[in-house]
Design an enzyme around this catalytic site. Sequence first.
Site, PDB file in Angstrom:
ATOM      1  N   SER A  35       0.826  -1.213   0.000  1.00 49.68           N
ATOM      2  CA  SER A  35       0.000   0.000   0.000  1.00 49.68           C
ATOM      3  C   SER A  35       0.862   1.266   0.000  1.00 49.68           C
ATOM      4  O   SER A  35       1.805   1.396   0.794  1.00 49.68           O
ATOM      5  CB  SER A  35      -0.914   0.024   1.228  1.00 49.68           C
ATOM      6  OG  SER A  35      -1.598   1.259   1.272  1.00 49.68           O
ATOM      7  N   LYS A  46     -12.922  -4.744   1.559  1.00 53.11           N
ATOM      8  CA  LYS A  46     -13.859  -3.651   1.272  1.00 53.11           C
ATOM      9  C   LYS A  46     -15.320  -4.046   1.500  1.00 53.11           C
ATOM     10  O   LYS A  46     -16.141  -3.210   1.884  1.00 53.11           O
ATOM     11  CB  LYS A  46     -13.664  -3.152  -0.159  1.00 53.11           C
ATOM     12  CG  LYS A  46     -12.316  -2.463  -0.386  1.00 53.11           C
ATOM     13  CD  LYS A  46     -12.215  -1.902  -1.787  1.00 53.11           C
ATOM     14  CE  LYS A  46     -10.819  -1.403  -2.095  1.00 53.11           C
ATOM     15  NZ  LYS A  46     -10.716  -0.824  -3.437  1.00 53.11           N
ATOM     16  N   ASN A  53     -14.144   1.869   1.079  1.00 49.69           N
ATOM     17  CA  ASN A  53     -12.682   1.982   1.215  1.00 49.69           C
ATOM     18  C   ASN A  53     -12.276   3.100   2.169  1.00 49.69           C
ATOM     19  O   ASN A  53     -11.088   3.316   2.379  1.00 49.69           O
ATOM     20  CB  ASN A  53     -12.002   2.156  -0.153  1.00 49.69           C
ATOM     21  CG  ASN A  53     -12.231   3.527  -0.751  1.00 49.69           C
ATOM     22  OD1 ASN A  53     -13.049   4.311  -0.270  1.00 49.69           O
ATOM     23  ND2 ASN A  53     -11.487   3.838  -1.796  1.00 49.69           N
ATOM     24  N   GLY A  89     -12.641  -4.841 -18.611  1.00 46.56           N
ATOM     25  CA  GLY A  89     -12.717  -5.411 -17.272  1.00 46.56           C
ATOM     26  C   GLY A  89     -14.121  -5.370 -16.724  1.00 46.56           C
ATOM     27  O   GLY A  89     -14.964  -4.565 -17.184  1.00 46.56           O
ATOM     28  N   ALA A  90     -14.391  -6.270 -15.780  1.00 45.55           N
ATOM     29  CA  ALA A  90     -15.732  -6.348 -15.186  1.00 45.55           C
ATOM     30  C   ALA A  90     -15.661  -6.653 -13.695  1.00 45.55           C
ATOM     31  O   ALA A  90     -16.616  -7.158 -13.111  1.00 45.55           O
ATOM     32  CB  ALA A  90     -16.557  -7.411 -15.917  1.00 45.55           C
ATOM     33  N   ARG A 130     -12.912 -10.694 -20.508  1.00 47.86           N
ATOM     34  CA  ARG A 130     -12.556 -12.061 -20.891  1.00 47.86           C
ATOM     35  C   ARG A 130     -13.695 -13.019 -20.552  1.00 47.86           C
ATOM     36  O   ARG A 130     -14.123 -13.801 -21.391  1.00 47.86           O
ATOM     37  CB  ARG A 130     -11.274 -12.472 -20.149  1.00 47.86           C
ATOM     38  CG  ARG A 130     -10.925 -13.930 -20.283  1.00 47.86           C
ATOM     39  CD  ARG A 130      -9.672 -14.246 -19.510  1.00 47.86           C
ATOM     40  NE  ARG A 130      -9.810 -13.990 -18.065  1.00 47.86           N
ATOM     41  CZ  ARG A 130      -8.855 -14.211 -17.181  1.00 47.86           C
ATOM     42  NH1 ARG A 130      -7.673 -14.669 -17.573  1.00 47.86           N
ATOM     43  NH2 ARG A 130      -9.047 -13.960 -15.896  1.00 47.86           N
ATOM     44  N   THR A 131     -14.194 -12.918 -19.327  1.00 45.90           N
ATOM     45  CA  THR A 131     -15.307 -13.772 -18.908  1.00 45.90           C
ATOM     46  C   THR A 131     -16.598 -13.012 -19.209  1.00 45.90           C
ATOM     47  O   THR A 131     -16.987 -12.099 -18.471  1.00 45.90           O
ATOM     48  CB  THR A 131     -15.200 -14.098 -17.397  1.00 45.90           C
ATOM     49  OG1 THR A 131     -13.881 -14.581 -17.139  1.00 45.90           O
ATOM     50  CG2 THR A 131     -16.233 -15.139 -16.987  1.00 45.90           C
TER      51      THR A 131
HETATM   52  P1  ATR Z   1     -10.731  -5.664  -9.329  1.00 45.18           P
HETATM   53  O1  ATR Z   1     -11.750  -5.742  -8.232  1.00 45.18           O
HETATM   54  O2  ATR Z   1      -9.466  -4.976  -8.931  1.00 45.18           O
HETATM   55  O3  ATR Z   1     -11.303  -5.104 -10.590  1.00 45.18           O
HETATM   56  P2  ATR Z   1     -11.018  -8.417 -10.161  1.00 45.18           P
HETATM   57  O4  ATR Z   1     -12.421  -8.482  -9.698  1.00 45.18           O
HETATM   58  O5  ATR Z   1     -10.112  -9.592  -9.884  1.00 45.18           O
HETATM   59  O6  ATR Z   1     -10.244  -7.172  -9.554  1.00 45.18           O
HETATM   60  O7  ATR Z   1     -11.016  -8.111 -11.734  1.00 45.18           O
HETATM   61  C1  ATR Z   1      -9.884  -8.187 -12.511  1.00 45.18           C
HETATM   62  C2  ATR Z   1     -10.267  -7.899 -13.967  1.00 45.18           C
HETATM   63  O8  ATR Z   1      -9.097  -8.133 -14.773  1.00 45.18           O
HETATM   64  C3  ATR Z   1     -11.356  -8.820 -14.505  1.00 45.18           C
HETATM   65  O9  ATR Z   1     -12.104  -8.115 -15.467  1.00 45.18           O
HETATM   66  C4  ATR Z   1     -10.529  -9.939 -15.141  1.00 45.18           C
HETATM   67  O10 ATR Z   1     -11.211 -10.647 -16.148  1.00 45.18           O
HETATM   68  P3  ATR Z   1     -12.106 -11.957 -15.778  1.00 45.18           P
HETATM   69  O11 ATR Z   1     -13.385 -11.413 -15.191  1.00 45.18           O
HETATM   70  O12 ATR Z   1     -12.293 -12.650 -17.051  1.00 45.18           O
HETATM   71  O13 ATR Z   1     -11.288 -12.721 -14.756  1.00 45.18           O
HETATM   72  C5  ATR Z   1      -9.408  -9.133 -15.749  1.00 45.18           C
HETATM   73  N1  ATR Z   1      -8.240  -9.989 -15.998  1.00 45.18           N
HETATM   74  C6  ATR Z   1      -7.315 -10.397 -15.099  1.00 45.18           C
HETATM   75  N2  ATR Z   1      -6.388 -11.181 -15.698  1.00 45.18           N
HETATM   76  C7  ATR Z   1      -6.751 -11.268 -17.010  1.00 45.18           C
HETATM   77  C8  ATR Z   1      -6.191 -11.918 -18.159  1.00 45.18           C
HETATM   78  N3  ATR Z   1      -5.065 -12.636 -18.071  1.00 45.18           N
HETATM   79  N4  ATR Z   1      -6.835 -11.767 -19.344  1.00 45.18           N
HETATM   80  C9  ATR Z   1      -7.960 -11.031 -19.451  1.00 45.18           C
HETATM   81  N5  ATR Z   1      -8.524 -10.389 -18.395  1.00 45.18           N
HETATM   82  C10 ATR Z   1      -7.934 -10.506 -17.199  1.00 45.18           C
END
Ligand code: ATR
Length: 282
Positions: free
Chosen positions: A19, A70, A91, A132-133, A157-158
């Site tokens: 941190s 969190k 946070n 990202g999601a 990705r997912t």
């Molecule tokens: P945070 O709360 O910090 O956003 P998280 O919930 O772990 O952390 O989300 C990480 C994001 O990075 C997700 O969108 C993840 O995609 P998935 O939902 O498919 O896991 C994405 N991410 C992490 N590593 C990845 C990779 N190698 N390729 C594609 N997306 C990735």
Amino acid sequence: MNSGAPPKAFVVGWPIAQSRSPLIHRYWLQKYEIAGSYDAIAVEPDRISAFLAGFGDDGFVGGNVTIPHKTAAFNAADETDDTARFLNAVNTLWREGDRLCGTNTDVCGFLQNLDETAPGWADDPGAATILGAGGAARAVAYGLIGRGFAPVRIVNRTISRAGELAALFGPPATAHSFKELAGLLGDTALLVNATSLGMINHDPLDIDLASLPLDALVTDIVYVPVETGLLAAAARRGNPTVDGLGMLLHQAVPGFQKWFGVRPQVDQRLRARLLADIGAAG
Ligand code: ATR
């Protein structure tokens, strides 16, 4: 509350060594000559509820909460605001009388970083594309929809996670796979990386920006390194860019104000200190 004693605040997480919040808050304590303290505390998940219920007894007036606590902080708070409730995550904690109050400053940190670094960026909001999601993407989408961006494309990705996140918002938000990205970039006004890709010790974010308009703003929530591969590629082709370090700095402002009574400035010396710490100075 420990009246009369200098206010003490914390950042709690597991692990916590990474941190940079102590660097930020201690800089401000020194700058504003406030007799207070800010400490990093590592608390394991099975002890976090007890910590959050009892920190006042240890003289703390509040603190920041980071991964993975969190949601526990959200559950511990007696009062939360709309942002924290939407994100289901807190946070920043502080006390008002005997009430424990919590908010989530990631949204305002993300927005204020852009407000300061790219003035006018949301004056005529168009299409936004968020990579990202996860929790970070949720905060970013919430902020952008609040500023009127539409559509807000969530690319992940997912795909099921993208769908769940888009469904939370309804119409301005849509869910997509990375295969659709080239088509989506064609009318994108704002591109945000909210994945962990591109962060040190993570896979690179490998996307083709060829179809992105040259006036589209590109930003990244990753700040280690400060100039991510995405930002470097965008800058090389002439797109305006904003790095993620400013989000880290701006999300710290409301907590400092609550605990120590001064609204601190995100100034260049603070940014330089963080850059040096991250190893990107010079
Ligand atoms: P945070 O709360 O910090 O956003 P998280 O919930 O772990 O952390 O989300 C990480 C994001 O990075 C997700 O969108 C993840 O995609 P998935 O939902 O498919 O896991 C994405 N991410 C992490 N590593 C990845 C990779 N190698 N390729 C594609 N997306 C990735």
